[in-house]
Design a protein around this motif. Structure first.
Motif, short mmCIF file in Angstrom:
data_model
loop_
_atom_site.label_atom_id
_atom_site.label_comp_id
_atom_site.label_asym_id
_atom_site.label_seq_id
_atom_site.Cartn_x
_atom_site.Cartn_y
_atom_site.Cartn_z
N ALA A 1 0.83 -1.20 0.24
CA ALA A 1 -0.14 0.05 -0.01
C ALA A 1 1.09 1.19 0.12
N LEU A 2 1.04 2.22 -1.11
CA LEU A 2 2.05 2.61 -1.48
C LEU A 2 1.46 4.20 -1.72
N GLY A 3 1.85 4.94 -1.11
CA GLY A 3 1.72 7.07 -1.51
C GLY A 3 0.97 7.64 -0.38
N ASP A 4 0.28 7.83 -0.12
CA ASP A 4 -0.57 9.20 1.09
C ASP A 4 -1.10 7.57 1.45
N VAL A 5 -0.45 7.59 2.44
CA VAL A 5 -1.08 6.27 3.61
C VAL A 5 -1.23 7.05 5.51
N THR A 6 -1.65 6.21 5.26
CA THR A 6 -1.88 6.68 7.45
C THR A 6 -1.69 5.03 7.58
N ASP A 7 -1.80 5.27 9.40
CA ASP A 7 -1.59 4.02 10.18
C ASP A 7 -2.86 3.37 9.56
N ASP A 8 -3.96 3.91 9.32
CA ASP A 8 -5.01 3.19 8.95
C ASP A 8 -4.67 1.65 7.89
N ALA A 9 -3.81 1.57 6.97
CA ALA A 9 -3.52 1.03 6.00
C ALA A 9 -2.79 -0.22 5.99
N LYS A 10 -2.52 -0.78 7.60
CA LYS A 10 -2.66 -1.40 8.26
C LYS A 10 -3.56 -2.47 8.40
N THR A 11 -5.06 -2.06 8.86
CA THR A 11 -6.19 -2.76 8.83
C THR A 11 -6.49 -3.45 7.52
N ALA A 12 -6.56 -2.33 7.28
CA ALA A 12 -6.91 -2.32 5.52
C ALA A 12 -5.70 -3.71 5.05
N ILE A 13 -4.81 -3.23 4.85
CA ILE A 13 -3.76 -4.56 4.29
C ILE A 13 -4.66 -6.22 5.03
N ASP A 14 -4.94 -6.05 5.89
CA ASP A 14 -5.03 -7.45 7.38
C ASP A 14 -6.31 -7.86 6.92
N THR A 15 -7.15 -7.11 6.27
CA THR A 15 -8.59 -6.88 5.32
C THR A 15 -8.55 -7.47 4.50
N LEU A 16 -7.20 -7.51 3.66
CA LEU A 16 -6.96 -7.99 2.20
C LEU A 16 -6.50 -9.44 2.31
N ALA A 17 -5.59 -9.40 3.33
CA ALA A 17 -5.35 -10.82 3.60
C ALA A 17 -6.20 -12.01 4.69
N THR A 18 -7.07 -11.40 5.18
CA THR A 18 -8.30 -12.02 4.96
C THR A 18 -8.83 -12.91 4.54
N ALA A 19 -9.18 -12.03 2.73
CA ALA A 19 -10.19 -12.19 2.69
C ALA A 19 -9.05 -13.24 1.54
N PHE A 20 -7.86 -12.99 0.68
CA PHE A 20 -6.95 -14.51 0.55
C PHE A 20 -7.37 -15.42 1.20
N PHE A 21 -7.66 -14.48 2.90
CA PHE A 21 -7.40 -16.74 3.50
C PHE A 21 -9.04 -17.55 3.42
N HIS A 22 -10.04 -16.54 3.37
CA HIS A 22 -10.76 -17.19 2.99
C HIS A 22 -11.12 -17.74 1.55
N CYS A 23 -10.77 -17.35 0.59
CA CYS A 23 -10.96 -17.70 -0.55
C CYS A 23 -9.94 -18.73 -0.93
N GLY A 24 -9.19 -18.85 -0.56
CA GLY A 24 -8.29 -19.94 -0.70
C GLY A 24 -8.24 -20.08 -2.08
N ASP A 25 -8.08 -21.11 -2.79
CA ASP A 25 -7.59 -21.72 -4.74
C ASP A 25 -9.14 -21.62 -4.75
N ASN A 26 -10.09 -21.11 -4.40
CA ASN A 26 -11.22 -20.67 -4.94
C ASN A 26 -10.67 -18.85 -5.74
N LEU A 27 -9.38 -18.92 -5.01
CA LEU A 27 -9.46 -17.03 -5.89
C LEU A 27 -9.53 -16.46 -6.79
N SER A 28 -10.21 -15.20 -7.08
CA SER A 28 -10.54 -15.01 -8.57
C SER A 28 -9.74 -13.78 -8.81
N ASN A 29 -9.24 -13.50 -9.91
CA ASN A 29 -8.60 -12.09 -10.29
C ASN A 29 -8.79 -11.39 -10.84
N GLN A 30 -10.79 -11.46 -10.88
CA GLN A 30 -11.28 -10.15 -10.56
C GLN A 30 -12.14 -10.03 -9.84
#
Length: 486
Positions: free
Chosen positions: A457-486
């Motif tokens: 997460a690059l550019g004009d970021v704040t400390d809240d970027a950490k939670t947004a990154i964790d949320t995206l990583a958690t979404a990857f966790f839920h999707c697993g092998d069914n993760l879509s590139n769409q």
């Protein structure tokens, strides 16, 4: 029957007996008979020609046939269809909502299925960009390759060229402590100056010809060049996250040896010299210099092994230890002993892993510089090797923070709320500088699939970027092998 008769069958019958009947048949079937007749004539002519040729053929041996100047045409090879690649699995689990979070600013990300190397998700994954402290993954991997997990840096004392002088020679150990032996500092397993001083006093006293020790010379020449990387923000030193980088220092040059985060000085070498002089006897003259060639050794202590230093660099993101590792790698590979040598040294250390380093630029070992550049795709591929524990990379895997359980991913502001469902399942290195937040490592997905990933997460970021990154990583966790590139 009401079938309509054809024209031939409706003609009146011919009169005049058998001959007339034959003539009438021929008139009715003129075209078919003409065709049959032509075929018969052609067959008879062909048969006669063959018979005639056989009858007139000479009995003598045939004359040699003159080769033709025109090459005999060869049959064209029939084109072979290309092998059709198997169709990719159609995946339906989208993380589009999490990836669109504006707190991620300029998002770059890639996710790979570790078992197959298939890229499941990509957003600018091949673009080299600054990594923040995720750079420590590369530094650690290079150190494990070049130095090995058991390597220890030495701090040595030798006899000086002047009577009554000793030389304290720094070997790059930033963990060496000025605290009393038995105390555990920010660096578990560190060597202590009091132990080194005891060795020196004993060795000095063993030779009755030695005069009292009156001078201490400090040799920090093992590292060269600038002590502070020009692209670093000095606030990192003032806030206690980074020291000047020298081959001789104590406690990472912290004011508080027991705290991971503590203000640092502008003179690590001087602080180490004063502390050692006090351990020897006090009141010594302290100078800067180099050890004489072939000088007799009076004492030596060793740092914790590289395996422990990698753990410290990764789990709490210790910048000074990361720079120690990067500099030692540069020296060991013959690249040099200053900041400029780190790029060549670390890349040489990474080469045995077989992952293409095109586009990778290593300015420092810690990741503090905005001038570092690593594509997320490099990290996803390297973490496939880490996850498989290839070579010595199992040490790296075991040293990473773990969501909700260990290190910088167990802090209160990481994987909290709904993201806590992924506790224990994200094993990754965190990163933060003023211009970006990063996270890269391995996800043990909900369906049992191992994913390697990198999120910037690059550019004009704040400390809240950490939670947004964790949320995206958690979404990857839920999707697993069914993760879509769409």
């Amino acid at each position: 029957m009401n079938e309509e008769p054809d024209a031939a069958s409706s003609a009146p019958p011919e009169q005049g007996g058998p001959v007339a009947s034959v003539l009438a048949f021929i008139r009715r079937h003129r075209l078919p008979l003409a065709i049959v007749g032509g075929v018969l004539v052609f067959a008879l002519l062909a048969t006669g020609a063959v018979a005639l040729g056989a009858a007139s053929a000479p009995t003598a041996a045939p004359a040699a046939v003159k080769p033709s100047s025109t090459p005999t045409p060869t049959a064209e090879a029939r084109p072979v269809p290309a092998v059709v690649a198997p169709a990719s699995r159609f995946r339906t689990c989208s993380v589009a909502a999490a990836a669109a979070d504006p707190r991620l600013a300029n998002l770059q990300a890639q996710v790979m299925k570790a078992s197959t190397g298939e890229v499941l998700y990509d957003r600018g994954g091949t673009t080299p960009s600054r990594t923040a402290s995720v750079m420590k993954v590369l530094t650690s991997a290079a150190a494990l390759s070049v130095l090995g997990p058991e390597y220890r840096a030495a701090t040595t004392v030798v006899k000086g060229s002047e009577p009554g002088s000793v030389v304290l020679v720094g070997g790059g150990d930033v963990t060496l402590s000025r605290t009393a032996s038995g105390n555990e500092t920010a660096y578990p397993g560190a060597a202590h100056l009091d132990e080194l001083a005891a060795q020196v006093r004993a060795a000095w006293a063993a030779d009755p010809a030695n005069p009292p020790i009156t001078k201490l010379i400090l040799d920090a020449s093992y590292f060269g060049g600038d002590e502070w990387q020009p692209s670093w923000d000095l606030v990192e030193r003032e806030d206690g996250y980074m020291s000047n980088i020298t081959a001789l220092m104590v406690d990472g040059d912290r004011n508080d040896p027991y705290s991971n985060t503590s203000a640092r000085s502008a003179d690590p070498i001087g602080r180490a010299g004063e502390a050692f002089a006090d351990e020897l006897s006090g009141g010594l003259t302290i100078e800067r210099g180099t050890a004489p060639a072939g000088a007799a050794q009076l004492g030596q202590v060793l740092s914790p092994p590289v395996s422990a230093l990698v753990d410290k660099a990764l789990v709490v993101s210790d910048n000074t230890v990361a720079e120690m590792l990067a500099r030692l790698v540069a020296i060991e590979t013959g690249s040099g002993n200053d900041f400029a040598a780190i790029n060549a040294g670390v890349l040489a250390g990474l080469a045995p892993y077989g992952v293409d380093t095109t586009g990778v630029v290593v300015v420092d070992g810690s990741g503090l510089s905005n001038d570092n550049a690593v594509p997320p795709s490099y990290l996803t591929r390297l973490f496939v090797k880490v996850n498989a524990r290839e070579a010595n990379l199992g040490y790296l895997l075991d040293s990473l923070p773990v969501s909700g359980e260990r290190g910088s991913l167990a802090y209160d502001d990481r994987f909290w709320g709904d993201n806590a469902v992924a506790d224990g399942r994200v094993i990754a290195k965190t990163g933060w500088i003023n211009t970006g937040y990063t996270l890269s490592g391995v996800i043990r997905a909900e369906d049992g699939t191992d994913l390697t990933f990198a999120i910037y997460a690059l550019g004009d970021v704040t400390d809240d970027a950490k939670t947004a990154i964790d949320t995206l990583a958690t979404a990857f966790f839920h999707c697993g092998d069914n993760l879509s590139n769409q």
